[in-house]
Design an enzyme around this catalytic site. Sequence first.
Site, PDB file in Angstrom:
ATOM      1  N   LYS A   1     -14.142   9.920  16.611  1.00 49.57           N
ATOM      2  CA  LYS A   1     -12.848   9.768  16.583  1.00 49.57           C
ATOM      3  C   LYS A   1     -12.890   9.272  17.694  1.00 49.57           C
ATOM      4  O   LYS A   1     -12.291   7.966  18.558  1.00 49.57           O
ATOM      5  CB  LYS A   1     -11.373  10.929  16.155  1.00 49.57           C
ATOM      6  CG  LYS A   1     -11.143  11.070  15.748  1.00 49.57           C
ATOM      7  CD  LYS A   1     -10.160  12.067  14.838  1.00 49.57           C
ATOM      8  CE  LYS A   1      -9.516  11.651  13.998  1.00 49.57           C
ATOM      9  NZ  LYS A   1     -10.999  12.765  13.034  1.00 49.57           N
TER      10      LYS A   1
ATOM     11  N   GLU B   1      -3.976  13.609  22.493  1.00 52.37           N
ATOM     12  CA  GLU B   1      -3.543  11.973  21.889  1.00 52.37           C
ATOM     13  C   GLU B   1      -1.735  12.277  21.674  1.00 52.37           C
ATOM     14  O   GLU B   1      -1.307  13.733  22.299  1.00 52.37           O
ATOM     15  CB  GLU B   1      -3.195  11.394  21.508  1.00 52.37           C
ATOM     16  CG  GLU B   1      -4.876  10.745  20.594  1.00 52.37           C
ATOM     17  CD  GLU B   1      -5.070  10.643  18.931  1.00 52.37           C
ATOM     18  OE1 GLU B   1      -6.064   9.867  18.523  1.00 52.37           O
ATOM     19  OE2 GLU B   1      -3.969  10.581  18.094  1.00 52.37           O
TER      20      GLU B   1
ATOM     21  N   HIS C   1      -1.066  18.426   7.708  1.00 52.79           N
ATOM     22  CA  HIS C   1      -1.765  17.306   7.702  1.00 52.79           C
ATOM     23  C   HIS C   1      -2.165  16.900   6.880  1.00 52.79           C
ATOM     24  O   HIS C   1      -3.566  15.875   6.305  1.00 52.79           O
ATOM     25  CB  HIS C   1      -2.557  17.455   9.206  1.00 52.79           C
ATOM     26  CG  HIS C   1      -1.859  18.033  10.145  1.00 52.79           C
ATOM     27  ND1 HIS C   1      -1.861  16.571  11.374  1.00 52.79           N
ATOM     28  CD2 HIS C   1      -2.939  18.924  10.708  1.00 52.79           C
ATOM     29  CE1 HIS C   1      -0.715  17.093  12.732  1.00 52.79           C
ATOM     30  NE2 HIS C   1      -1.542  18.619  12.229  1.00 52.79           N
TER      31      HIS C   1
ATOM     32  N   ARG D   1     -14.480   5.490   3.534  1.00 48.72           N
ATOM     33  CA  ARG D   1     -14.595   5.731   1.379  1.00 48.72           C
ATOM     34  C   ARG D   1     -13.293   5.217   1.201  1.00 48.72           C
ATOM     35  O   ARG D   1     -12.182   4.318   1.541  1.00 48.72           O
ATOM     36  CB  ARG D   1     -14.650   7.637   1.535  1.00 48.72           C
ATOM     37  CG  ARG D   1     -13.590   8.463   2.735  1.00 48.72           C
ATOM     38  CD  ARG D   1     -13.388   9.357   1.930  1.00 48.72           C
ATOM     39  NE  ARG D   1     -12.736   9.800   2.812  1.00 48.72           N
ATOM     40  CZ  ARG D   1     -10.894   9.841   3.070  1.00 48.72           C
ATOM     41  NH1 ARG D   1     -10.875   9.677   1.883  1.00 48.72           N
ATOM     42  NH2 ARG D   1     -10.035  10.928   3.681  1.00 48.72           N
TER      43      ARG D   1
END
Length: 675
Positions: free
Chosen positions: A119, A203, A238, A296
């Site tokens: 990330k 974030e 999530h 993917r």
Amino acid sequence: MARVINKILIANRGEIACRIAATCRSLGIGSVAVYSEADRDALHVRACDEAVGIGPAEASRSYLLPEKLIAAALETGADAIHPGYGFLSENPVLAQACADAGLIFIGPSPDAIVAMGSKLQARRIAKEHGVATVPGYDGEDQSDETLTAAAADVGFPLLIKASGGGGGKGIRIVDDASGFSVALDLVRREASTAFGDARVVLERFVPFGRHIEVQVLGDSHGNVVHLFDRECSLQRRHQKVVEEAPAPNLSEELRHQLFDSSVRLAKAIGYSSLGTVEFLYDASSGEAYFLEMNTRIQVEHPVTEMVTGLDLVALQVGVAEGGVLPFAQIDIRVNGHAIEARLNAEQPERDFMPSIGRIERLTAVAEMGHGQRFRMDTGVAAGSSVTPYYDSMISKLLVWGEDRERARNGLLKALDGFELHGLETNKAYLQAILKTAEFRSSTVTTRFLDSFRPWEDVVPAEELQNALVAAAVAGTFAAEDALKARHGDDPWGSLAGWRLLERAGSSSHLVTNIVDDTGESHRVVVHGRKGKYRVEGAGEDEMFDARRDGGRILLRAGDRAYSVDVDQFGAKYEIRSGVAQRMLRAVEAPTQAATGGPEGRAGLDIVAPIPGLVIEVPVTAGDRVETGDVVVVLEAMKMVHRLVAIGPGTIGEVTCRPGDTVEMGRLLVSFASNA
């Protein structure tokens, strides 16, 4: 260089392995399944032309070992490996191992996987190419001091994300500065264990954002197109629950901005294969931010297939062979709307605890109306076993409609016609989601499911009471049927837990010893015959009129009436009423558990309700805890389960630590005091 693929080894299991095998058949390509000891008889093994065992049930000793997959491919003469999703699908080690062994990896290059796998690096690449990212910190300096200062600059609440994370793991919301250091330590430990990378990204937390993603497809000749967008805002911890395509309620300007950003990012890293670029859309500000790129095929890829008419797996294969994309951007169109619901073996009303065991019966009856189409992707069938070793998702139900409302109504019909017996599922939970005003109006956000608990609309005590009465009455009906059919044989050999007592001149009564799905035991006595019963126990001492209608039992007591669906499998009873579902078990009186709840032994002690990995133990000996305090955090079937104290007490001994793999029933924490 172009190469023809004649045989594919599918380095995965479950529904995605079955899905890939289906495309192999349609293309005339041979397929090879791999399986662990737990999956020897799994549906994906039967779906392929060949199958190779690769080790024990634990994924870390089978599906997650590149060397075993490469060996199986070479042994069977496969030309290529398709990784599916999860497991090693985004691991550059497998992609490179394929190249070294002369095999084709059906996915992007190792370099592209590395570029987007972190990330930290993905955010930097996005910013370099003009793609907006969520305000935050993605620097190399990962010291406590730097991260603490950066958190203050970002502002609270914020998200701490594992740099190498995925699948909902390694993410914590921090509400204020006082909780930052503890949360940072937890994410680092989880990230190090799960991904081998303790680095994190900070974030800004967008509390009411929407998760929008764009499907991209590139080839090795520099061509990249988008296959439009999907809405994936309905998430729990999530993990996506319901997805749809296209995303509703987006302006065309924003939609095209996301398309352009996604294609630009894919071209920047020379992307060749299917990929998904994920964005967080803040409706309050109108801003959309890059989150990450998944290198993917996605779980939710079928909704894109249904609205574009494309076979995404076939396109992956064509690109992997070195082919040029068979179309240009202008040739791709969206037609209608598609919605997907993930059906999981889990118990929503028990904090989504996984449900394991054997599937006794599975049927999917979906009579669609005009302008609707049904699809089910599944990795199980009647007789399949759901084990604690893997993801709890067992099937995906999808409906395409000429418009969104037709798709929604069709999916409700499909869920209504889906019957799985032997395990508890989230079917009623999914139905409740689709019926909400928020879903119908397309106003859900990524936080919507945090407080969505439809089972609380049913009074728990009354719902359990009704279920116990229904099970006892069902047992009485079964006993009466057996007695009627008896020809000198003992009718009770297969009715464990039931005892019929008859005396001359009196009506019979049935003593029922039942353990409910929380582990608590109940004694229920039913007096009477042929639908006229007096029920004692389960909070009842009342007369009932009862009758059967197929698998449904109708009960009336005075002015009160209700009905439930009852399925019996030996001594196990599955009771369903509205959104509520319970698994009850008839037992012999001496074997009843003397526990206080699902995690309890000797009243308060915490035992593992399912095999799993201990990831956090926030208590130590001598600590005082109150009802509801988290005592152990366990990871099982890709989900995190917080085991809580069922009453106030003092911790006596902690017998586990983070990193321990524990079996179901193992004592984790004992209490010195129950008061």
